[in-house]
Design a protein around this motif. Structure first.
Motif, PDB file in Angstrom:
ATOM      1  N   ASP A   1      12.252 -11.908  -7.199  1.00 15.94           N
ATOM      2  CA  ASP A   1      11.022 -13.357  -6.431  1.00 15.94           C
ATOM      3  C   ASP A   1      10.072 -14.097  -7.275  1.00 15.94           C
TER       4      ASP A   1
ATOM      5  N   ILE B   1      11.637 -15.646  -2.547  1.00 21.23           N
ATOM      6  CA  ILE B   1      12.356 -15.189  -2.851  1.00 21.23           C
ATOM      7  C   ILE B   1      13.724 -15.176  -2.283  1.00 21.23           C
ATOM      8  N   THR B   2      14.824 -14.914  -3.741  1.00 13.36           N
ATOM      9  CA  THR B   2      15.697 -15.516  -3.860  1.00 13.36           C
ATOM     10  C   THR B   2      16.805 -14.147  -4.341  1.00 13.36           C
TER      11      THR B   2
END
Length: 254
Positions: free
Chosen positions: A173, A168-169
């Motif tokens: 995702d 998750i960034t």
């Protein structure tokens, strides 16, 4: 006096009949002419041009615009535009996935040993005139399309780029990765679908094959020429910058 007046009266009556007859004929002619003009203005087959085949030399350009290949891709269409800019062509009714579909059917038709119990992996297609470690957007998208088509035939496909976690960034995702350190080194892949690409007059010649991981034996093969106007419809996300470009093709490591 009466004998003299009788012929004169007959002559006058005759002239009156002739005059009225001419007037009636003139009126009829005018009515007929107006009716003809009315019919010619309204009774027009506006679909005749659409039904007529384009066989004249002056219609060659129109005929070229309407030409399609065997898979429905439109050739030589007029100018259109999108958010990426202007392009010499209309949006295609068929895309690279439709060509991959036909190649997959060829692979399935002559495939040996591969079945619903033999997992298969799909790699990017390499440029034939390189060290086979270089691909482009076409090679990447063909691999994605083959994964889809093989799955439709119920051939078990393993995506070896999938990790065992979801990252998750801020950018989104993701579960896929190109970092080999994040991927599993042990997967039950028995066969692999791969191939090469070569620029050809009028398009890109694609060679696809399925190989045995252990035996290296070719158990299925297919070949197809993908027209340039279908290949050019793929638009890189970086806007096709000239960095890393060669002959109009953006190169990247596989």
């Amino acid at each position: 006096m009466n004998a003299f007046n009788t012929p004169v009266a007959l002559i006058i009556i005759g002239l009156s009949v002739i005059t009225s007859g001419c007037a009636m004929m003139s009126d009829n002619d005018e009515n007929a002419q107006q009716q003809t003009e009315f019919q010619s203005m309204n009774v027009v087959d506006i679909t005749a041009i659409d039904r007529a085949p384009l066989v004249n030399n002056e219609d060659d350009d129109k005929a070229d615009e309407q030409d399609m290949d065997a898979y429905g891709a439109i050739g030589q269409p007029p100018l259109y535009s999108s958010v990426q800019g202007a392009y010499k062509g209309r949006p295609l009714t068929k895309h690279i996935g439709d060509y991959v579909k036909n190649m997959t059917q060829d692979l399935i038709a002559n495939m040996e040993y591969v079945n619903e119990k033999t997992p298969i992996g799909v790699t990017h297609f390499a440029l034939l005139d390189t060290n086979l470690q270089t691909t482009d957007l076409l090679g990447r998208q063909m691999a994605e399309s083959f994964v889809h088509e093989l799955h439709k035939f119920r051939v078990p496909v393993i995506d070896f780029k999938a990790t065992d976690y979801i990252r998750i960034t801020e950018g989104g995702d993701f579960v896929l990765s190109r970092d080999y350190l994040e991927l599993s080194s042990s997967l039950p892949i028995e066969y692999v679908l791969t191939g090469t690409m070569a620029k050809h007059q009028g398009g890109v010649l694609v060679n696809a094959r399925i190989l045995g991981i252990n035996s290296r034996a070719v158990v299925a093969s297919a070949q197809m020429l993908v027209p340039f106007y279908v290949v050019d419809a793929l638009i890189p996300s970086d806007g096709s910058q000239q960095n890393g470009m060669r002959d109009g093709v953006k190169l990247s490591r596989g």
